[in-house]
Motif scaffolding. Structure first.
Motif, PDB file in Angstrom:
ATOM      1  N   ALA A   1       7.195   2.555  -6.677  1.00  0.00           N
ATOM      2  CA  ALA A   1       5.959   1.769  -6.672  1.00  0.00           C
ATOM      3  C   ALA A   1       6.236   0.335  -7.100  1.00  0.00           C
ATOM      4  CB  ALA A   1       4.927   2.407  -7.602  1.00  0.00           C
ATOM      5  N   GLY A   2       7.091   0.180  -8.113  1.00  0.00           N
ATOM      6  CA  GLY A   2       7.426  -1.163  -8.574  1.00  0.00           C
ATOM      7  C   GLY A   2       8.141  -1.979  -7.519  1.00  0.00           C
ATOM      8  N   VAL A   3       9.082  -1.336  -6.821  1.00  0.00           N
ATOM      9  CA  VAL A   3       9.854  -2.050  -5.800  1.00  0.00           C
ATOM     10  C   VAL A   3       9.008  -2.356  -4.578  1.00  0.00           C
ATOM     11  CG1 VAL A   3      11.813  -1.880  -4.232  1.00  0.00           C
ATOM     12  CG2 VAL A   3      12.045  -1.101  -6.592  1.00  0.00           C
ATOM     13  N   LEU A   4       8.344  -1.323  -4.028  1.00  0.00           N
ATOM     14  CA  LEU A   4       7.601  -1.495  -2.779  1.00  0.00           C
ATOM     15  C   LEU A   4       6.319  -2.301  -2.963  1.00  0.00           C
ATOM     16  CD1 LEU A   4       7.971   2.045  -1.184  1.00  0.00           C
ATOM     17  CD2 LEU A   4       9.127  -0.059  -0.511  1.00  0.00           C
ATOM     18  N   ALA A   5       5.665  -2.165  -4.110  1.00  0.00           N
ATOM     19  CA  ALA A   5       4.388  -2.835  -4.310  1.00  0.00           C
ATOM     20  C   ALA A   5       4.527  -4.194  -4.985  1.00  0.00           C
ATOM     21  CB  ALA A   5       3.448  -1.943  -5.130  1.00  0.00           C
TER      22      ALA A   5
ATOM     23  N   ILE B   1     -10.871   7.946  -6.695  1.00  0.00           N
ATOM     24  CA  ILE B   1     -11.630   7.839  -5.441  1.00  0.00           C
ATOM     25  C   ILE B   1     -10.745   7.631  -4.215  1.00  0.00           C
ATOM     26  CG2 ILE B   1     -13.686   6.975  -6.623  1.00  0.00           C
ATOM     27  CD1 ILE B   1     -12.947   4.171  -5.743  1.00  0.00           C
ATOM     28  N   GLY B   2      -9.441   7.568  -4.389  1.00  0.00           N
ATOM     29  CA  GLY B   2      -8.543   7.441  -3.252  1.00  0.00           C
ATOM     30  C   GLY B   2      -8.100   6.011  -3.001  1.00  0.00           C
ATOM     31  N   LEU B   3      -6.975   5.887  -2.336  1.00  0.00           N
ATOM     32  CA  LEU B   3      -6.351   4.582  -2.111  1.00  0.00           C
ATOM     33  C   LEU B   3      -7.200   3.683  -1.215  1.00  0.00           C
ATOM     34  CD1 LEU B   3      -3.810   2.785  -2.488  1.00  0.00           C
ATOM     35  CD2 LEU B   3      -2.850   3.908  -0.462  1.00  0.00           C
ATOM     36  N   GLY B   4      -7.640   4.204  -0.064  1.00  0.00           N
ATOM     37  CA  GLY B   4      -8.377   3.383   0.885  1.00  0.00           C
ATOM     38  C   GLY B   4      -9.662   2.832   0.300  1.00  0.00           C
ATOM     39  N   THR B   5     -10.436   3.669  -0.363  1.00  0.00           N
ATOM     40  CA  THR B   5     -11.705   3.229  -0.941  1.00  0.00           C
ATOM     41  C   THR B   5     -11.487   2.226  -2.062  1.00  0.00           C
ATOM     42  OG1 THR B   5     -12.734   5.354  -0.392  1.00  0.00           O
ATOM     43  CG2 THR B   5     -13.830   4.005  -2.059  1.00  0.00           C
TER      44      THR B   5
ATOM     45  N   GLN C   1       0.819  -1.212   0.000  1.00  0.00           N
ATOM     46  CA  GLN C   1       0.000   0.000   0.000  1.00  0.00           C
ATOM     47  C   GLN C   1       0.856   1.267   0.000  1.00  0.00           C
ATOM     48  OE1 GLN C   1      -2.904  -0.599  -0.843  1.00  0.00           O
ATOM     49  NE2 GLN C   1      -2.684  -2.796  -0.418  1.00  0.00           N
ATOM     50  N   SER C   2       2.025   1.206   0.632  1.00  0.00           N
ATOM     51  CA  SER C   2       2.939   2.356   0.582  1.00  0.00           C
ATOM     52  C   SER C   2       3.428   2.571  -0.843  1.00  0.00           C
ATOM     53  CB  SER C   2       4.124   2.124   1.522  1.00  0.00           C
ATOM     54  OG  SER C   2       3.690   2.020   2.863  1.00  0.00           O
ATOM     55  N   GLY C   3       3.734   1.471  -1.541  1.00  0.00           N
ATOM     56  CA  GLY C   3       4.152   1.585  -2.936  1.00  0.00           C
ATOM     57  C   GLY C   3       3.063   2.180  -3.805  1.00  0.00           C
ATOM     58  N   ALA C   4       1.822   1.762  -3.570  1.00  0.00           N
ATOM     59  CA  ALA C   4       0.715   2.321  -4.335  1.00  0.00           C
ATOM     60  C   ALA C   4       0.554   3.813  -4.055  1.00  0.00           C
ATOM     61  CB  ALA C   4      -0.574   1.580  -3.997  1.00  0.00           C
ATOM     62  N   ALA C   5       0.724   4.204  -2.794  1.00  0.00           N
ATOM     63  CA  ALA C   5       0.603   5.620  -2.438  1.00  0.00           C
ATOM     64  C   ALA C   5       1.694   6.451  -3.104  1.00  0.00           C
ATOM     65  CB  ALA C   5       0.676   5.777  -0.916  1.00  0.00           C
ATOM     66  N   ILE C   6       2.924   5.947  -3.077  1.00  0.00           N
ATOM     67  CA  ILE C   6       4.029   6.685  -3.713  1.00  0.00           C
ATOM     68  C   ILE C   6       3.817   6.746  -5.218  1.00  0.00           C
ATOM     69  CG2 ILE C   6       6.506   6.625  -4.195  1.00  0.00           C
ATOM     70  CD1 ILE C   6       6.899   5.418  -1.415  1.00  0.00           C
TER      71      ILE C   6
ATOM     72  N   LEU D   1      -7.247  -1.914   5.398  1.00  0.00           N
ATOM     73  CA  LEU D   1      -7.002  -1.036   6.544  1.00  0.00           C
ATOM     74  C   LEU D   1      -5.712  -0.246   6.354  1.00  0.00           C
ATOM     75  CD1 LEU D   1      -7.863  -0.101   9.344  1.00  0.00           C
ATOM     76  CD2 LEU D   1      -6.613  -2.042  10.311  1.00  0.00           C
ATOM     77  N   PHE D   2      -4.650  -0.924   5.920  1.00  0.00           N
ATOM     78  CA  PHE D   2      -3.391  -0.227   5.672  1.00  0.00           C
ATOM     79  C   PHE D   2      -3.549   0.809   4.566  1.00  0.00           C
ATOM     80  CE2 PHE D   2      -0.790  -4.023   7.371  1.00  0.00           C
ATOM     81  CZ  PHE D   2      -0.747  -3.450   8.629  1.00  0.00           C
ATOM     82  N   ALA D   3      -4.307   0.472   3.529  1.00  0.00           N
ATOM     83  CA  ALA D   3      -4.518   1.414   2.433  1.00  0.00           C
ATOM     84  C   ALA D   3      -5.224   2.667   2.927  1.00  0.00           C
ATOM     85  CB  ALA D   3      -5.331   0.750   1.320  1.00  0.00           C
ATOM     86  N   ALA D   4      -6.224   2.490   3.787  1.00  0.00           N
ATOM     87  CA  ALA D   4      -6.946   3.642   4.325  1.00  0.00           C
ATOM     88  C   ALA D   4      -6.043   4.499   5.203  1.00  0.00           C
ATOM     89  CB  ALA D   4      -8.172   3.168   5.111  1.00  0.00           C
ATOM     90  N   VAL D   5      -5.213   3.840   6.027  1.00  0.00           N
ATOM     91  CA  VAL D   5      -4.317   4.579   6.920  1.00  0.00           C
ATOM     92  C   VAL D   5      -3.253   5.319   6.116  1.00  0.00           C
ATOM     93  CG1 VAL D   5      -2.568   4.350   8.723  1.00  0.00           C
ATOM     94  CG2 VAL D   5      -4.700   3.064   8.889  1.00  0.00           C
ATOM     95  N   VAL D   6      -2.623   4.633   5.175  1.00  0.00           N
ATOM     96  CA  VAL D   6      -1.586   5.265   4.347  1.00  0.00           C
ATOM     97  C   VAL D   6      -2.187   6.418   3.537  1.00  0.00           C
ATOM     98  CG1 VAL D   6      -0.050   4.906   2.370  1.00  0.00           C
ATOM     99  CG2 VAL D   6      -0.122   3.225   4.223  1.00  0.00           C
ATOM    100  N   GLY D   7      -3.373   6.197   2.997  1.00  0.00           N
ATOM    101  CA  GLY D   7      -4.026   7.263   2.235  1.00  0.00           C
ATOM    102  C   GLY D   7      -4.333   8.475   3.087  1.00  0.00           C
ATOM    103  N   ALA D   8      -4.773   8.235   4.315  1.00  0.00           N
ATOM    104  CA  ALA D   8      -5.116   9.350   5.206  1.00  0.00           C
ATOM    105  C   ALA D   8      -3.878  10.103   5.674  1.00  0.00           C
ATOM    106  CB  ALA D   8      -5.901   8.829   6.406  1.00  0.00           C
ATOM    107  N   VAL D   9      -2.805   9.369   6.000  1.00  0.00           N
ATOM    108  CA  VAL D   9      -1.613   9.994   6.574  1.00  0.00           C
ATOM    109  C   VAL D   9      -0.752  10.670   5.515  1.00  0.00           C
ATOM    110  CG1 VAL D   9       0.532   9.552   7.822  1.00  0.00           C
ATOM    111  CG2 VAL D   9      -1.587   8.419   8.541  1.00  0.00           C
ATOM    112  N   PHE D  10      -0.494   9.968   4.413  1.00  0.00           N
ATOM    113  CA  PHE D  10       0.471  10.468   3.431  1.00  0.00           C
ATOM    114  C   PHE D  10      -0.170  11.183   2.242  1.00  0.00           C
ATOM    115  CE2 PHE D  10       2.710   6.984   5.580  1.00  0.00           C
ATOM    116  CZ  PHE D  10       3.851   7.651   5.978  1.00  0.00           C
ATOM    117  N   LEU D  11      -1.410  10.821   1.901  1.00  0.00           N
ATOM    118  CA  LEU D  11      -2.051  11.440   0.746  1.00  0.00           C
ATOM    119  C   LEU D  11      -3.151  12.416   1.150  1.00  0.00           C
ATOM    120  CD1 LEU D  11      -2.360   8.304  -1.598  1.00  0.00           C
ATOM    121  CD2 LEU D  11      -0.526  10.010  -1.497  1.00  0.00           C
TER     122      LEU D  11
END
Length: 302
Positions: free
Chosen positions: A214-218, A97-101, A27-32, A247-257
């Motif tokens: 994104a390629g490396v982390l995801a 629509i955002g990462l978490g959703t 999820q961090s890779g997707a966010a980046i 859950l991680f996607a929602a948290v990462v999206g809220a904190v970093f995005l």
């Protein structure tokens, strides 16, 4: 190293921590990667992910694709289609629509496969929990981004197809050779699109860094962690760790995005995670081998 000598052996807590780290990395890779959407486009980021995935998997599996028969090629080609479609639809949905959703809706795909393959009465409760969670999270209405929601649903459908096709490939092609070749085919199909993007737009240097990250982390990091930890934990533990992705996607999206999810939305995310956990808790079994279980679940390579 023998299984009994591993620091993960006999320590389910550590195994769960590793598989959770894998989900967080995904999820961090997707966010980046989403930071490059404005210039590289979601399709360009997916192309970078696919290239990294093909390099990692082909280096590990060393597939002898020249020995594949027509039946094997048909299964691998279908897997490549679902692989590319899954990631393209997901990243396009994340952009709208955002990462978490997007990730929460996408997880309806593997959940549906698990529920449809079961005959337990309590799975009806799991299905209702998941649907309730998605309704609370999305609350579709006149102002909803229906295209974004549709893309996330398409990603879920492709993931379900990916899981079912991966099982077929696992039966026809030894090890993870079929998955490796499928990622190679999907990246070959995506690269021309990325070239067109590069030709039309002058990209800032950071866009390439975001896409590579994104390629490396995801892809690379989760695959390596999953392949290692599957040798030492049960499918239940692996599945429970993977179910934390929304859950991680929602948290990462809220904190970093800086994505905004209200209380009802968070309740929806938790309900989807809970439905996944309950479904997996009732259907756990020991894997015959890490490669077989990895291909059956279709979770590590996304």
């Amino acid at each position: 190293m023998n299984r009994s000598d591993s620091p993960l052996a006999g320590r389910p807590g550590r195994g769960f921590a590793v598989i959770s780290a894998s989900a967080l990395s995904t999820q961090s890779g997707a966010a980046i990667g989403s930071l490059a959407f404005a210039t590289f486009t979601p399709v360009g980021v997916v192309a970078a992910r696919q290239v990294v995935a093909s390099i990692v998997l082909c280096a590990i599996a060393r597939p002898r694709f020249w020995r594949f028969n027509p039946g094997q090629w048909r299964a691998v080609g279908l897997l490549a289609f679902f692989f590319a479609g899954m990631n393209t639809a997901l990243y396009s949905a994340v952009d709208r629509i955002g990462l978490g959703t997007a990730v929460t809706i996408e997880f309806l795909g593997p959940l549906a496969v698990a529920l449809l393959s079961s005959r337990r009465a309590r799975d009806l409760l799991c299905a209702l929990l998941a649907l309730t969670g998605v309704v609370l999270l999305t609350r579709p209405g006149p102002t909803s981004d229906l295209l974004g929601l549709g893309l996330a649903a398409a990603a879920a459908l492709c993931w379900a197809g990916y899981i079912l096709t991966n099982r077929l490939v696992g039966q026809r092609v030894p090890g993870v050779q079929g998955t490796a070749v499928a990622t190679l085919l999907s990246s070959a199909a995506m690269v021309p699109i990325a070239i067109i993007v590069l030709w039309e737009v002058t990209l800032p240097p950071e866009a390439f860094l975001y896409a590579a990250a994104a390629g490396v982390l995801a892809t690379a990091v989760p695959y390596a962690l999953d392949l290692i930890v599957l040798r030492h934990i049960t499918p239940l533990m692996f599945g429970l760790g993977m179910s934390l992705n929304p859950l991680f996607a929602a948290v990462v999206g809220a904190v970093f995005l800086r994505e905004s999810i209200d209380l009802l939305g968070w309740t929806g995310v938790v309900l989807v995670v809970l439905s996944n956990a309950l479904t997996l808790a009732g259907g756990a079994r020991r894997p015959r081998s890490p490669e077989i279980d990895l291909q059956a679940d279709g979770a590590a390579v996304r």
